[in-house]
Design an enzyme around this catalytic site. Structure first.
Site, short mmCIF file in Angstrom:
data_model
loop_
_atom_site.label_atom_id
_atom_site.label_comp_id
_atom_site.label_asym_id
_atom_site.label_seq_id
_atom_site.Cartn_x
_atom_site.Cartn_y
_atom_site.Cartn_z
N SER A 70 3.03 -5.56 5.22
CA SER A 70 3.53 -4.24 4.83
C SER A 70 2.48 -3.43 4.08
CB SER A 70 4.75 -4.39 3.93
OG SER A 70 5.67 -5.29 4.49
N GLN A 71 2.69 -2.13 4.08
CA GLN A 71 1.83 -1.20 3.35
C GLN A 71 1.95 -1.49 1.84
OE1 GLN A 71 3.36 2.71 3.87
NE2 GLN A 71 1.90 3.65 2.47
#
Ligand code: SAH
Length: 221
Positions: A70-71
Site C-alpha cells: 500500500s501507499q
C-alpha cells in the site's frame, strides 16, 4: 558487502526517509508515533530489489501475484485511525502482502496476527519479518474472511484488501470496545475507508475517505 547492505545505500538515507515523513505530515498525518515508525521502517526491504529506489515515494508498488504494497500515506492513515485511542494489545491484519503494514504496526501494539491467502506471499513475509527481528508478528496462510478464531478476540482489526461487505466472522472476533479499519466496496468501484467501533449497544461507523485497494478474495492459493 552483502546484497541487503548494497540495496540499502541511497534509498535509506536519512534525508530520503525524512522527505517521506514530511510529505505524510503535509498530507494531514498528525500522530507522531506513526510518523516516527514510518520514518524508521525500511520499506525498501519489503519490495523487490528492482523497485527499491522507489520505496520511499508515496506510491503503492507491485509485490507480485497481482498484489501491491500500500501507499505509505494510506498505511499511515489507517494506522493512525487504528491506534487513535491508545495502543491496542492484540491486532488482526487481513492481507499480509509484503508484511510492511504489519511491520509498521509491530512497535505500536502488543502483537500482530496477520493472515494472507497467497501462500508464497505469506511465506515470504514470515521469513522477511523474522529476519528483520519482528518478534511480535505472527503470519498465517489462510482465508482472512474467517479471521483467526484461535487467537480471538482482537482489540483491533485492519483489512488491507477490500471486501464488498465486512465478513461477520471478523466482527465477531472484535473485542467489545475494539476498533476495525477497512476499505469496503465493490471491485472496480471506489471504496470507502471505514472505521467501526464495537460498543455494547452496537457498531458505530465513521467513513474517512475514498481509497483503492485490491479486492478481498475468498479461499486460498
Ligand atoms: N498489507 C499489505 C498490503 C497487501 S495488498 C502490505 O503492507 O504489503 C492486500 C493483500 O490481501 C494481498 O496480498 C492479497 O493476497 C491479500 N488478500 C486478499 N484477500 C484475502 C483474504 N480473503 N484473506 C487473506 N488475505 C487476502
Amino acid at each position: 558487502m552483502d546484497s541487503t547492505t548494497r540495496r540499502g545505500i541511497g534509498m535509506t538515507s536519512e534525508r530520503t526517509r525524512r522527505r517521506l515523513v514530511q510529505r505524510l505530515r503535509e498530507g494531514g498525518i498528525q500522530d507522531e508515533r506513526v510518523l516516527e515508525v514510518i520514518g524508521g521502517t525500511p520499506r525498501h526491504l519489503f519490495v523487490d530489489e528492482a523497485l527499491a529506489s522507489r520505496a520511499y515515494d508515496d506510491t503503492a508498488l507491485p509485490i507480485g501475484h497481482g498484489q501491491t504494497i500500500s501507499q505509505p500515506f494510506v498505511v499511515a492513515c489507517m494506522t493512525e485511525a487504528l491506534i487513535r485511542d491508545g495502543s491496542p494489545d492484540r491486532v488482526l491484519e487481513v492481507g499480509t502482502g509484503s508484511g510492511y503494514q504489519a511491520a509498521v504496526l509491530a512497535p505500536l501494539v502488543g502483537s500482530v496476527y496477520t493472515v494472507e491467502r497467497v501462500r508464497a506471499l505469506a511465506d515470504q513475509a514470515r521469513r522477511r519479518l523474522s529476519q528483520l527481528g519482528y518478534r511480535n508478528v505472527h503470519v498465517r496462510h489462510c482465508d482472512g474472511g474467517e479471521g483467526w478464531p484461535e487467537k480471538a478476540p482482537f482489540d483491533a482489526i485492519i483489512l488491507t484488501a477490500a471486501p464488498s461487505h465486512l465478513p461477520d466472522a471478523l466482527l465477531e472476533q472484535l473485542q467489545e470496545g475494539g476498533r476495525l479499519v477497512a476499505p469496503v466496496g465493490q471491485p472496480g468501484e471506489a471504496q470507502r475507508l471505514e472505521v467501526l467501533e464495537k460498543r455494547s449497544d452496537g457498531l458505530v461507523r465513521q467513513i474517512l475517505t475514498d481509497v483503492s485497494f485490491v479486492p478481498m478474495l475468498g479461499g486460498t492459493s
